[in-house]
Motif scaffolding. Structure first.
Motif, PDB file in Angstrom:
ATOM      1  N   ASN A   9       0.830  -1.198   0.000  1.00  0.00           N
ATOM      2  CA  ASN A   9       0.000   0.000   0.000  1.00  0.00           C
ATOM      3  C   ASN A   9       0.871   1.258   0.000  1.00  0.00           C
ATOM      4  O   ASN A   9       0.535   2.260   0.621  1.00  0.00           O
ATOM      5  CB  ASN A   9      -0.937  -0.002   1.220  1.00  0.00           C
ATOM      6  N   GLU A  10       1.988   1.190  -0.708  1.00  0.00           N
ATOM      7  CA  GLU A  10       2.890   2.345  -0.759  1.00  0.00           C
ATOM      8  C   GLU A  10       2.313   3.418  -1.673  1.00  0.00           C
ATOM      9  O   GLU A  10       1.763   3.119  -2.736  1.00  0.00           O
ATOM     10  CB  GLU A  10       4.256   1.913  -1.264  1.00  0.00           C
ATOM     11  N   SER A  11       2.429   4.677  -1.259  1.00  0.00           N
ATOM     12  CA  SER A  11       1.900   5.781  -2.065  1.00  0.00           C
ATOM     13  C   SER A  11       2.966   6.849  -2.256  1.00  0.00           C
ATOM     14  O   SER A  11       3.826   7.047  -1.397  1.00  0.00           O
ATOM     15  CB  SER A  11       0.656   6.386  -1.408  1.00  0.00           C
ATOM     16  N   PHE A  12       2.903   7.523  -3.401  1.00  0.00           N
ATOM     17  CA  PHE A  12       3.777   8.635  -3.742  1.00  0.00           C
ATOM     18  C   PHE A  12       2.975   9.930  -3.733  1.00  0.00           C
ATOM     19  O   PHE A  12       1.748   9.916  -3.870  1.00  0.00           O
ATOM     20  CB  PHE A  12       4.393   8.435  -5.129  1.00  0.00           C
ATOM     21  N   ASP A  13       3.656  11.034  -3.631  1.00  0.00           N
ATOM     22  CA  ASP A  13       3.036  12.358  -3.689  1.00  0.00           C
ATOM     23  C   ASP A  13       2.511  12.596  -5.106  1.00  0.00           C
ATOM     24  O   ASP A  13       3.281  12.661  -6.065  1.00  0.00           O
ATOM     25  CB  ASP A  13       4.062  13.416  -3.305  1.00  0.00           C
ATOM     26  N   VAL A  14       1.212  12.732  -5.252  1.00  0.00           N
ATOM     27  CA  VAL A  14       0.611  12.887  -6.573  1.00  0.00           C
ATOM     28  C   VAL A  14       1.048  14.189  -7.239  1.00  0.00           C
ATOM     29  O   VAL A  14       1.172  14.257  -8.469  1.00  0.00           O
ATOM     30  CB  VAL A  14      -0.932  12.807  -6.474  1.00  0.00           C
ATOM     31  N   LEU A  15       1.316  15.229  -6.454  1.00  0.00           N
ATOM     32  CA  LEU A  15       1.729  16.509  -7.043  1.00  0.00           C
ATOM     33  C   LEU A  15       3.151  16.452  -7.574  1.00  0.00           C
ATOM     34  O   LEU A  15       3.506  17.173  -8.509  1.00  0.00           O
ATOM     35  CB  LEU A  15       1.598  17.630  -6.010  1.00  0.00           C
ATOM     36  N   ALA A  16       3.965  15.579  -7.005  1.00  0.00           N
ATOM     37  CA  ALA A  16       5.356  15.479  -7.441  1.00  0.00           C
ATOM     38  C   ALA A  16       5.534  14.538  -8.629  1.00  0.00           C
ATOM     39  O   ALA A  16       6.579  14.566  -9.282  1.00  0.00           O
ATOM     40  CB  ALA A  16       6.231  15.004  -6.281  1.00  0.00           C
ATOM     41  N   HIS A  17       4.524  13.710  -8.904  1.00  0.00           N
ATOM     42  CA  HIS A  17       4.677  12.709  -9.962  1.00  0.00           C
ATOM     43  C   HIS A  17       4.411  13.296 -11.342  1.00  0.00           C
ATOM     44  O   HIS A  17       3.447  14.028 -11.550  1.00  0.00           O
ATOM     45  CB  HIS A  17       3.724  11.549  -9.740  1.00  0.00           C
ATOM     46  N   THR A  18       5.290  12.921 -12.285  1.00  0.00           N
ATOM     47  CA  THR A  18       5.097  13.246 -13.700  1.00  0.00           C
ATOM     48  C   THR A  18       5.347  11.992 -14.509  1.00  0.00           C
ATOM     49  O   THR A  18       6.383  11.342 -14.364  1.00  0.00           O
ATOM     50  CB  THR A  18       6.071  14.354 -14.162  1.00  0.00           C
ATOM     51  N   ASP A  19       4.399  11.631 -15.363  1.00  0.00           N
ATOM     52  CA  ASP A  19       4.579  10.460 -16.214  1.00  0.00           C
ATOM     53  C   ASP A  19       5.714  10.694 -17.206  1.00  0.00           C
ATOM     54  O   ASP A  19       5.779  11.752 -17.845  1.00  0.00           O
ATOM     55  CB  ASP A  19       3.294  10.167 -17.001  1.00  0.00           C
ATOM     56  N   ALA A  20       6.587   9.710 -17.342  1.00  0.00           N
ATOM     57  CA  ALA A  20       7.710   9.810 -18.281  1.00  0.00           C
ATOM     58  C   ALA A  20       7.294   9.403 -19.690  1.00  0.00           C
ATOM     59  O   ALA A  20       8.056   9.600 -20.639  1.00  0.00           O
ATOM     60  CB  ALA A  20       8.864   8.939 -17.810  1.00  0.00           C
ATOM     61  N   ASP A  21       6.107   8.826 -19.827  1.00  0.00           N
ATOM     62  CA  ASP A  21       5.646   8.347 -21.133  1.00  0.00           C
ATOM     63  C   ASP A  21       4.125   8.418 -21.134  1.00  0.00           C
ATOM     64  O   ASP A  21       3.518   9.015 -20.233  1.00  0.00           O
ATOM     65  CB  ASP A  21       6.144   6.920 -21.374  1.00  0.00           C
ATOM     66  N   GLN A  22       3.499   7.818 -22.151  1.00  0.00           N
ATOM     67  CA  GLN A  22       2.042   7.811 -22.261  1.00  0.00           C
ATOM     68  C   GLN A  22       1.550   6.393 -22.520  1.00  0.00           C
ATOM     69  O   GLN A  22       2.243   5.587 -23.154  1.00  0.00           O
ATOM     70  CB  GLN A  22       1.589   8.721 -23.411  1.00  0.00           C
ATOM     71  N   ASN A  23       0.362   6.099 -22.031  1.00  0.00           N
ATOM     72  CA  ASN A  23      -0.269   4.819 -22.310  1.00  0.00           C
ATOM     73  C   ASN A  23      -0.799   4.796 -23.741  1.00  0.00           C
ATOM     74  O   ASN A  23      -1.303   5.794 -24.244  1.00  0.00           O
ATOM     75  CB  ASN A  23      -1.427   4.579 -21.335  1.00  0.00           C
ATOM     76  N   ARG A  24      -0.657   3.638 -24.371  1.00  0.00           N
ATOM     77  CA  ARG A  24      -1.158   3.450 -25.739  1.00  0.00           C
ATOM     78  C   ARG A  24      -2.395   2.559 -25.701  1.00  0.00           C
ATOM     79  O   ARG A  24      -2.384   1.499 -25.074  1.00  0.00           O
ATOM     80  CB  ARG A  24      -0.102   2.784 -26.622  1.00  0.00           C
ATOM     81  N   VAL A  25      -3.448   2.994 -26.379  1.00  0.00           N
ATOM     82  CA  VAL A  25      -4.725   2.297 -26.371  1.00  0.00           C
ATOM     83  C   VAL A  25      -5.054   1.836 -27.786  1.00  0.00           C
ATOM     84  O   VAL A  25      -4.908   2.597 -28.743  1.00  0.00           O
ATOM     85  CB  VAL A  25      -5.850   3.223 -25.859  1.00  0.00           C
ATOM     86  N   THR A  26      -5.488   0.580 -27.928  1.00  0.00           N
ATOM     87  CA  THR A  26      -5.912   0.050 -29.228  1.00  0.00           C
ATOM     88  C   THR A  26      -7.296  -0.574 -29.080  1.00  0.00           C
ATOM     89  O   THR A  26      -7.435  -1.651 -28.499  1.00  0.00           O
ATOM     90  CB  THR A  26      -4.934  -1.021 -29.748  1.00  0.00           C
ATOM     91  N   PRO A  27      -8.342   0.101 -29.565  1.00  0.00           N
ATOM     92  CA  PRO A  27      -9.666  -0.521 -29.560  1.00  0.00           C
ATOM     93  C   PRO A  27      -9.726  -1.605 -30.629  1.00  0.00           C
ATOM     94  O   PRO A  27      -9.416  -1.352 -31.795  1.00  0.00           O
ATOM     95  CB  PRO A  27     -10.608   0.645 -29.889  1.00  0.00           C
ATOM     96  N   LEU A  28     -10.073  -2.821 -30.218  1.00  0.00           N
ATOM     97  CA  LEU A  28     -10.004  -3.954 -31.137  1.00  0.00           C
ATOM     98  C   LEU A  28     -11.341  -4.314 -31.756  1.00  0.00           C
ATOM     99  O   LEU A  28     -11.512  -4.232 -32.974  1.00  0.00           O
ATOM    100  CB  LEU A  28      -9.433  -5.175 -30.414  1.00  0.00           C
ATOM    101  N   LEU A  29     -12.296  -4.750 -30.920  1.00  0.00           N
ATOM    102  CA  LEU A  29     -13.515  -5.355 -31.440  1.00  0.00           C
ATOM    103  C   LEU A  29     -14.730  -4.920 -30.654  1.00  0.00           C
ATOM    104  O   LEU A  29     -14.663  -4.712 -29.448  1.00  0.00           O
ATOM    105  CB  LEU A  29     -13.433  -6.894 -31.362  1.00  0.00           C
TER     106      LEU A  29
END
Length: 236
Positions: A9-29
């Protein structure tokens, strides 16, 4: 990435976090309702049966427990990793957030993920991230994913952070590639939703971080200390 490798249940400071990349989404069917329900019910039934067996015949201490619990639902590790094969795969039977009146938290993982989200009738999955989601085209998908931006509810006032969302519609398969350390959040609205998830780096993280047991929650870092009410993830 974790301060305490075994902490579930470890948590990080949400204000300090920055995503280094982006999630990729593929709608299939998009599937007929009957076909979608058959797939979802069969996979969810596998998870439920594994948990029933675990309750009647618990895994002995020191052995890998394959029926586990995650924040979004019950899971069954279908294929655990082994020496020389650094990946695992699990099936998750989603909770309906309306039944518990709580949403899962925004979180990230110490290893990358590939997830296939599958819905049946009368069920959607709201998928969120703190960074914009990249959507890939699919030759068989009809229509566009419903996408929108709102405020991330876990951010303490007076600060705020954008939350980027899309909705997996009923009777659909949607894939998502999640880079290591990139925020994401899943919440199912309705009873018929499962995830088939592959983790190519789980056992590497287990060895590197020296975890005393193999628990999927131990690869998770939350970006909030508490879960919010269902109203923060059921609106579309």
């Amino acid at each position: 990435m974790k301060r305490t490798p075994d902490d579930e249940n470890e948590s990080f400071d949400v204000l300090a976090h920055t995503d280094a990349d982006q999630n990729r989404v593929t709608p299939l069917l998009r599937l007929p309702a009957g076909a979608a329900m058959a797939v979802v019910e069969a996979l969810a039934g596998l998870v439920r049966h594994a948990h029933k067996l675990e309750s009647t015949d618990p895994t002995p201490p020191g052995q890998l427990r394959r029926a586990q619990v995650f924040e979004e639902g019950d899971v069954y590790m279908a294929e655990p990793p082994f020496e020389g094969y650094f990946a695992d795969r699990y099936i998750m039977d989603f909770y309906d957030v309306r039944e518990r009146d709580i949403c899962s938290r925004m979180h990230l993982h110490t290893g990358l993920r590939f997830v296939r989200m599958m819905t049946g009738p009368d069920t959607t999955i709201r998928v969120s991230s703190m960074s914009p989601l990249v959507v890939a085209p699919s030759p068989r998908w009809e229509g566009e994913l419903r996408m929108f931006v709102d405020d991330l509810p876990e951010v303490p006032a007076p600060d705020r952070r954008d939350r980027y969302n899309f909705i997996v519609p009923p009777n659909a398969w949607v894939d998502m590639q999640i880079p290591r350390g990139v925020s994401h959040q899943f919440n199912a609205v309705g009873p018929n939703a499962v995830i088939d998830s592959v983790h190519p780096e789980e056992s590497i993280e287990t060895l590197r971080e020296g975890m005393s047991g193999y628990r999927m929650m131990a690869q998770t870092i939350f970006l909030a200390e508490e879960r919010s009410a269902a109203t923060t993830c059921t609106t579309t």
